[in-house]
Design a protein around this motif. Structure first.
Motif, short mmCIF file in Angstrom:
data_model
loop_
_atom_site.label_atom_id
_atom_site.label_comp_id
_atom_site.label_asym_id
_atom_site.label_seq_id
_atom_site.Cartn_x
_atom_site.Cartn_y
_atom_site.Cartn_z
N ILE A 46 33.39 -37.41 -13.63
CA ILE A 46 33.57 -37.44 -12.18
C ILE A 46 32.89 -38.70 -11.65
N GLN A 47 33.64 -39.57 -11.03
CA GLN A 47 33.09 -40.78 -10.44
C GLN A 47 32.75 -40.50 -8.98
N VAL A 48 31.45 -40.58 -8.67
CA VAL A 48 30.94 -40.17 -7.37
C VAL A 48 30.33 -41.35 -6.62
N VAL A 49 30.67 -41.47 -5.34
CA VAL A 49 30.05 -42.48 -4.49
C VAL A 49 29.02 -41.77 -3.61
N ILE A 50 27.82 -42.33 -3.54
CA ILE A 50 26.73 -41.71 -2.78
C ILE A 50 26.10 -42.72 -1.83
N ASN A 51 25.33 -42.20 -0.91
CA ASN A 51 24.48 -43.04 -0.07
C ASN A 51 23.08 -42.97 -0.68
N SER A 52 22.55 -44.08 -1.10
CA SER A 52 21.25 -44.10 -1.77
C SER A 52 20.08 -44.05 -0.79
N VAL A 84 29.02 -37.19 -15.06
CA VAL A 84 29.06 -37.69 -13.69
C VAL A 84 28.47 -39.09 -13.64
N THR A 85 29.14 -40.00 -12.96
CA THR A 85 28.58 -41.33 -12.70
C THR A 85 28.42 -41.50 -11.20
N TYR A 86 27.37 -42.21 -10.79
CA TYR A 86 27.07 -42.38 -9.37
C TYR A 86 27.04 -43.86 -8.99
N ALA A 97 36.18 -45.60 0.98
CA ALA A 97 36.32 -45.81 -0.46
C ALA A 97 37.08 -44.65 -1.11
N LEU A 98 36.82 -43.43 -0.64
CA LEU A 98 37.55 -42.27 -1.17
C LEU A 98 39.00 -42.32 -0.72
N GLY A 99 39.21 -42.72 0.53
CA GLY A 99 40.57 -42.83 1.05
C GLY A 99 41.40 -43.82 0.27
N GLN A 100 40.75 -44.85 -0.27
CA GLN A 100 41.43 -45.87 -1.07
C GLN A 100 41.56 -45.45 -2.54
N GLY A 101 41.03 -44.28 -2.88
CA GLY A 101 41.15 -43.78 -4.24
C GLY A 101 40.24 -44.45 -5.24
N ARG A 102 39.15 -45.07 -4.79
CA ARG A 102 38.26 -45.79 -5.70
C ARG A 102 37.31 -44.86 -6.45
N TYR A 103 37.11 -43.65 -5.94
CA TYR A 103 36.23 -42.68 -6.57
C TYR A 103 36.87 -41.30 -6.50
N ASP A 104 36.34 -40.36 -7.26
CA ASP A 104 36.85 -38.99 -7.23
C ASP A 104 36.30 -38.21 -6.05
#
Length: 276
Positions: A46-52, A84-86, A97-104
């Motif tokens: 699962i490729q995850v984008v987060i706010n650090s 999982v990758t973050y 970024a999710l709307g563009q399909g760059r992450y799951d």
């Protein structure tokens, strides 16, 4: 006659090729579904984008991602035999970024709203969001909303706090920043009078800055916009798996254990109590 026989032979060959192609296509689809049942960008991960900068929801600890959202997701992914990758981003960049399909999916204490559902899908809510004003003692700000009149309130651009502040603090000036840390610095140096953010984040800043007379004052409960995981639109397989995982973690007490680790002193709501 020879022409007719050749034509029939050619037509038969085409039909056979089409049949073989269809079988191969079906086999490939079946294999793909088996290898990648959750429709992930990279099967098994699962490729995850987060706010650090959303502690205690998601943040960096000695260069590694950490936080409540992250630990709960790691637990669910482990049950699903997934890695999982973050990847860290500014909060305002997560949903695009999710709307563009760059992450799951995305995890960052993200409030579920109808407007955001136009861009992404959401898991079921797993946290009741509450927000607070963080200011310095002596600022004149109290638990009375009227005390915010004329004050400069820092908010994170693109956050639900910005939406709430725009709606509720009509007599205040909103100062928009890329993240909470920059907003906090603005309150420290006096370029903003207060920071409006999640209550757990505000409470954490009070504890982490004993040299600054920070306090939390005016608060807002937003039960109509719980926090959930944001998911690339249309991925119902992953959404269903996350919902089942969150439900199981709540029922078996894992959720409570993780919650108390990150939100000590904040009572666990009844709906998140383990099932006995």
């Amino acid at each position: 006659m020879k022409f007719i026989k050749r034509t029939l032979a050619f037509t038969g060959a085409l039909a056979l090729a089409a049949s073989m192609s269809a079988c191969a296509s079906t086999a490939n689809t079946s294999t793909g579904a088996t290898d990648n049942p959750y429709n992930l960008k990279q099967p098994g991960t699962i490729q995850v984008v987060i706010n650090s900068d959303a502690k205690p929801f998601t943040y960096m600890d000695n260069g590694k991602p950490a936080g409540f959202d992250k630990e709960l997701l790691d637990h669910i992914a482990n049950d699903l035999n997934l890695k999982v990758t973050y990847t860290g981003q500014e909060f305002s960049a997560i949903l695009p970024a999710l709307g563009q399909g760059r992450y799951d999916m995305g995890a960052a204490g993200i409030s579920i709203t109808d407007e955001r559902k136009k861009t992404v899908d959401f898991s079921d809510g797993y946290f009741v969001a509450r927000y607070a004003v963080l200011d310095k003692k002596g600022s004149g700000i109290t638990s009375d909303k009227a005390s915010l009149k004329g004050k400069r309130i820092a908010v994170t651009q693109g956050s639900y706090q910005e939406t709430l502040a725009t709606k509720n603090f009509t007599e205040s000036s909103l100062v928009k920043f890329t993240d909470n840390t920059v907003g906090l610095l603005a309150v420290k140096n006096g370029t903003a009078d207060a920071l409006f953010t999640d209550l757990p984040i505000a409470a954490g800043y009070v504890q982490e800055n004993p040299d600054v007379p920070f306090e939390t004052t005016y608060g807002i409960a937003a039960d109509d916009a719980p926090i959930g995981y944001a998911i690339k639109k249309g991925n119902t397989k992953l959404t269903d798996a996350l919902n089942a995982g969150v439900k199981k973690a709540i029922e078996d007490g894992t959720y409570k254990t993780i919650y108390e680790k990150y939100f000590a002193g904040i009572k666990l709501p009844a709906e998140y109590q383990p099932k006995k």
